[in-house]
Design a protein around this motif. Structure first.
Motif, PDB file in Angstrom:
ATOM      1  N   HIS A   1       0.847  -1.307  -0.010  1.00 19.73           N
ATOM      2  CA  HIS A   1      -0.004  -0.090  -0.175  1.00 19.73           C
ATOM      3  C   HIS A   1       0.871   1.337  -0.044  1.00 19.73           C
ATOM      4  CE1 HIS A   1      -3.447  -2.264   1.117  1.00 19.73           C
ATOM      5  NE2 HIS A   1      -2.816  -3.094   1.808  1.00 19.73           N
ATOM      6  N   ASN A   2       0.396   2.214  -0.753  1.00 24.40           N
ATOM      7  CA  ASN A   2       1.270   3.644  -0.940  1.00 24.40           C
ATOM      8  C   ASN A   2       0.675   4.439   0.342  1.00 24.40           C
ATOM      9  OD1 ASN A   2       2.698   5.759  -1.576  1.00 24.40           O
ATOM     10  ND2 ASN A   2       1.574   5.933  -3.460  1.00 24.40           N
ATOM     11  N   ILE A   3       1.218   3.987   1.576  1.00 29.37           N
ATOM     12  CA  ILE A   3       0.725   5.155   2.697  1.00 29.37           C
ATOM     13  C   ILE A   3       1.522   6.458   2.775  1.00 29.37           C
ATOM     14  CG2 ILE A   3       0.595   5.081   5.099  1.00 29.37           C
ATOM     15  CD1 ILE A   3      -1.297   2.934   3.900  1.00 29.37           C
ATOM     16  N   ARG A   4       0.983   7.502   2.343  1.00 26.86           N
ATOM     17  CA  ARG A   4       1.792   8.600   2.360  1.00 26.86           C
ATOM     18  C   ARG A   4       1.171   9.621   3.196  1.00 26.86           C
ATOM     19  NH1 ARG A   4      -1.090   7.231  -2.342  1.00 26.86           N
ATOM     20  NH2 ARG A   4      -2.510   8.365  -3.558  1.00 26.86           N
ATOM     21  N   ARG A   5       0.092   9.629   3.795  1.00 32.52           N
ATOM     22  CA  ARG A   5      -0.317  10.499   4.624  1.00 32.52           C
ATOM     23  C   ARG A   5      -1.000   9.865   6.029  1.00 32.52           C
ATOM     24  NH1 ARG A   5      -5.281  13.858   1.926  1.00 32.52           N
ATOM     25  NH2 ARG A   5      -3.386  14.643   0.725  1.00 32.52           N
ATOM     26  N   LEU A   6      -0.396  10.503   7.089  1.00 31.91           N
ATOM     27  CA  LEU A   6      -1.050  10.260   8.285  1.00 31.91           C
ATOM     28  C   LEU A   6      -1.993  11.192   8.994  1.00 31.91           C
ATOM     29  CD1 LEU A   6       2.079   8.509   9.909  1.00 31.91           C
ATOM     30  CD2 LEU A   6       0.317   7.299   8.721  1.00 31.91           C
ATOM     31  N   ASP A   7      -3.129  10.856   9.150  1.00 29.56           N
ATOM     32  CA  ASP A   7      -3.984  11.789   9.965  1.00 29.56           C
ATOM     33  C   ASP A   7      -4.216  11.474  11.482  1.00 29.56           C
ATOM     34  OD1 ASP A   7      -6.240  13.090  11.256  1.00 29.56           O
ATOM     35  OD2 ASP A   7      -7.463  13.177   9.129  1.00 29.56           O
ATOM     36  N   LEU A   8      -3.773  12.271  12.155  1.00 28.25           N
ATOM     37  CA  LEU A   8      -3.328  11.890  13.552  1.00 28.25           C
ATOM     38  C   LEU A   8      -4.563  12.487  14.495  1.00 28.25           C
ATOM     39  CD1 LEU A   8       0.217  12.767  13.668  1.00 28.25           C
ATOM     40  CD2 LEU A   8      -0.807  10.660  13.194  1.00 28.25           C
ATOM     41  N   GLY A   9      -5.470  12.982  14.051  1.00 23.91           N
ATOM     42  CA  GLY A   9      -6.811  13.347  14.678  1.00 23.91           C
ATOM     43  C   GLY A   9      -6.498  14.567  15.605  1.00 23.91           C
ATOM     44  N   GLY A  10      -7.186  14.843  16.601  1.00 22.17           N
ATOM     45  CA  GLY A  10      -7.107  16.057  17.618  1.00 22.17           C
ATOM     46  C   GLY A  10      -6.904  15.583  18.757  1.00 22.17           C
ATOM     47  N   GLY A  11      -7.393  16.226  19.690  1.00 23.46           N
ATOM     48  CA  GLY A  11      -7.668  15.796  21.065  1.00 23.46           C
ATOM     49  C   GLY A  11      -6.716  16.531  22.263  1.00 23.46           C
ATOM     50  N   LEU A  12      -5.707  17.254  21.782  1.00 20.39           N
ATOM     51  CA  LEU A  12      -4.895  18.040  22.694  1.00 20.39           C
ATOM     52  C   LEU A  12      -5.824  18.988  23.854  1.00 20.39           C
ATOM     53  CD1 LEU A  12      -1.964  17.784  23.580  1.00 20.39           C
ATOM     54  CD2 LEU A  12      -1.584  19.892  22.092  1.00 20.39           C
ATOM     55  N   GLY A  13      -5.733  18.873  24.953  1.00 21.63           N
ATOM     56  CA  GLY A  13      -6.488  19.463  26.005  1.00 21.63           C
ATOM     57  C   GLY A  13      -6.080  20.784  26.282  1.00 21.63           C
ATOM     58  N   ILE A  14      -6.942  21.475  26.906  1.00 23.39           N
ATOM     59  CA  ILE A  14      -6.629  22.945  27.247  1.00 23.39           C
ATOM     60  C   ILE A  14      -6.872  22.924  28.832  1.00 23.39           C
ATOM     61  CG2 ILE A  14      -7.234  23.840  25.110  1.00 23.39           C
ATOM     62  CD1 ILE A  14     -10.037  24.792  26.561  1.00 23.39           C
ATOM     63  N   PRO A  15      -6.100  23.986  29.566  1.00 20.66           N
ATOM     64  CA  PRO A  15      -6.200  24.164  30.906  1.00 20.66           C
ATOM     65  C   PRO A  15      -7.703  24.833  31.370  1.00 20.66           C
ATOM     66  CG  PRO A  15      -4.879  25.790  29.988  1.00 20.66           C
ATOM     67  CD  PRO A  15      -5.192  24.898  28.888  1.00 20.66           C
ATOM     68  N   TYR A  16      -8.823  24.071  31.514  1.00 18.29           N
ATOM     69  CA  TYR A  16      -9.776  24.884  31.895  1.00 18.29           C
ATOM     70  C   TYR A  16      -9.706  25.475  33.446  1.00 18.29           C
ATOM     71  CZ  TYR A  16     -12.543  22.838  27.990  1.00 18.29           C
ATOM     72  OH  TYR A  16     -12.895  22.560  26.922  1.00 18.29           O
TER      73      TYR A  16
END
Ligand SMILES: *Cc1c(COP(=O)(O)O)cnc(C)c1O
Length: 421
Positions: free
Chosen positions: A229-244
């Motif tokens: 497979h020609n894997i050329r892009r990685l989508d790593l999602g979101g999710g980094l939190g913030i200091p509420y």
């Protein structure tokens, strides 16, 4: 860092006094800071510098057209999870090749809309969905670029309602079955496999779960490449939190996250895509509300606000903490007092905070909920027939209403009466 700061005891949104906006639009309302939105987008963009990358704003966090346009003009792509979000992104001027379509249940109609309007890629979440994308693409005579969302079975260590990367969650395909599912995808003529997608949850306050997930993705990249497979892009999602809570330890910064991405995936020579929502929009917005009454209970004082759970549901839904601060500061040295801070909706769940220490407040005083820019206005409703509250955008010393408050007539007249009544 954000741009909601006190000057001479009065809270400002950039260079505009918050009280001035309140006088112009009435309470409650949301107000966003352009400088903060752009700052957070750029922090991510810079954190990934040196790697081929695109930062796609997860617009489910905040989807007002003016916010999207602000970010799009700075170069952001968009991560969308519905046809409505796709059309909003297009309406804000985002080109199709910068729109990523995520979400666990894309319908044939949604896929059709995206394939005809232009799409960067679909993040596929199951085999039946893959078959539907293949079929719609073949019918249109095009090929659909896809990644497959893998579920790495890591504990994101966040609130159960926003954890998505454990095997018990509905998201993605188990990473253990990835080779099989990629082989199936490669056999479908309407699909073009371009990469891998992962998103393990939201409001993560440590890097370790990300690192574990990305290490698994790195291994999978090599395995799938060996499979042809020609894997050329990685989508790593979101999710980094913030200091509420300002008083708590701060979550990792985008620059630390970026360094970890380079460490775990930098050797693979792939394009990196990330989908932050909360960290871009969260601290870029506040909700401003007015005290209606201060009510003395048997053993406690209630601060009854004109904002409620229908306007900001995070405390009721996720037991979330929001710092709540006065718009006009008390004299230095004023003693604090404990309040239960509530809205007027007829549910005990309509409680923003219990026993919160504040300087004394009176009816008509204004308060601001910090960190309300993400999953705030987008999750609001008209429960108790309270019209959706307006959104305002500040830019330097200017401000503009970017969604007006509907009148009561507009709200009521959205209903229609059958002819037999
Ligand atoms: C919700 C979501 C995001 C954004 O998460 P944040 O915690 O707001 O950064 C990104 N990608 C997907 C697939 C999501 O569902």
């Amino acid at each position: 860092m954000d741009h909601f700061l006190y000057r001479d005891g009065a809270l400002y949104a950039e260079d505009v006094p918050v009280a001035e906006i309140a006088a112009a639009v009435g309470t409650p309302f949301y107000v966003y800071s352009t400088a903060t939105l752009l700052r957070h987008f750029r922090l991510f963009d810079e954190a990934l510098s040196g790697m081929d990358h695109l930062v796609c704003f997860a617009m489910k966090a905040a989807s007002n057209q003016a916010i999207l346009k602000t970010l799009a003009q700075a170069g952001a792509g968009m991560d969308v999870v519905s046809q409505g979000e796709y059309l909003r992104a297009k309406a804000a001027g985002v080109p199709g090749d910068k729109i990523v379509f995520s979400g666990v249940g894309k319908t044939a109609e949604e896929i059709h809309t995206a394939l005809t309007g232009g799409i960067r890629q679909f993040n596929v979440e199951s085999e039946p969905e893959m078959e539907t994308i293949n079929k719609v693409a073949l019918d249109l005579g095009v090929t659909a670029p896809i990644t497959i969302r893998v579920n790495p079975d890591v504990d994101a260590k966040t609130h159960a309602k926003i954890a998505t990367g454990k095997s018990e969650n509905k998201f993605g395909i188990p990473i253990s079955r990835a080779r099989e599912v990629y082989a199936l995808a490669a056999s479908m003529k309407g699909l073009e496999v371009i990469g891998i997608d992962v998103h393990i949850g939201s409001q993560l306050t440590e890097l370790e779960p990300f690192r574990l997930a990305y290490q698994k993705v790195a291994e999978l990249t090599e395995t799938l490449r060996a499979d042809g497979h020609n894997i050329r892009r990685l989508d790593l999602g979101g999710g980094l939190g913030i200091p509420y809570e300002r008083s708590n330890d701060a979550p990792p910064l985008p620059v630390e996250y970026g360094a970890m991405v380079k460490e775990t995936l930098g050797h693979l020579n792939v394009e990196i895509e990330i989908e932050p929502g909360r960290l871009i929009a969260g601290n870029s917005g506040i909700m401003v509300s007015k005290v209606i009454y201060v009510k003395q209970g048997e053993d406690r004082q209630f601060l009854i606000l004109d904002g409620a759970m229908n306007d900001l549901i995070r405390p009721a839904m996720y037991e979330a903490h929001h710092d709540i601060i006065p718009v006009i500061e008390a004299e230095p040295g004023t003693e604090q007092t404990a309040y239960d801070i509530v809205g007027p909706v007829c549910e005990s769940g309509d409680t923003f905070a219990k026993g919160r220490m504040m300087t004394p407040l009176q009816a008509d005083d204004l308060v601001a909920f910090r960190s309300a820019g993400a999953y705030g206005a987008v999750m609001s409703s008209e429960y108790n027939s309270r019209p959706l509250i307006p959104e305002v955008l500040v830019n330097g010393d200017q401000f503009a209403v970017i969604r007006k408050r509907p009148t009561f007539d507009e709200m009521i007249n959205r209903d229609t009466i059958p002819e037999w009544l």
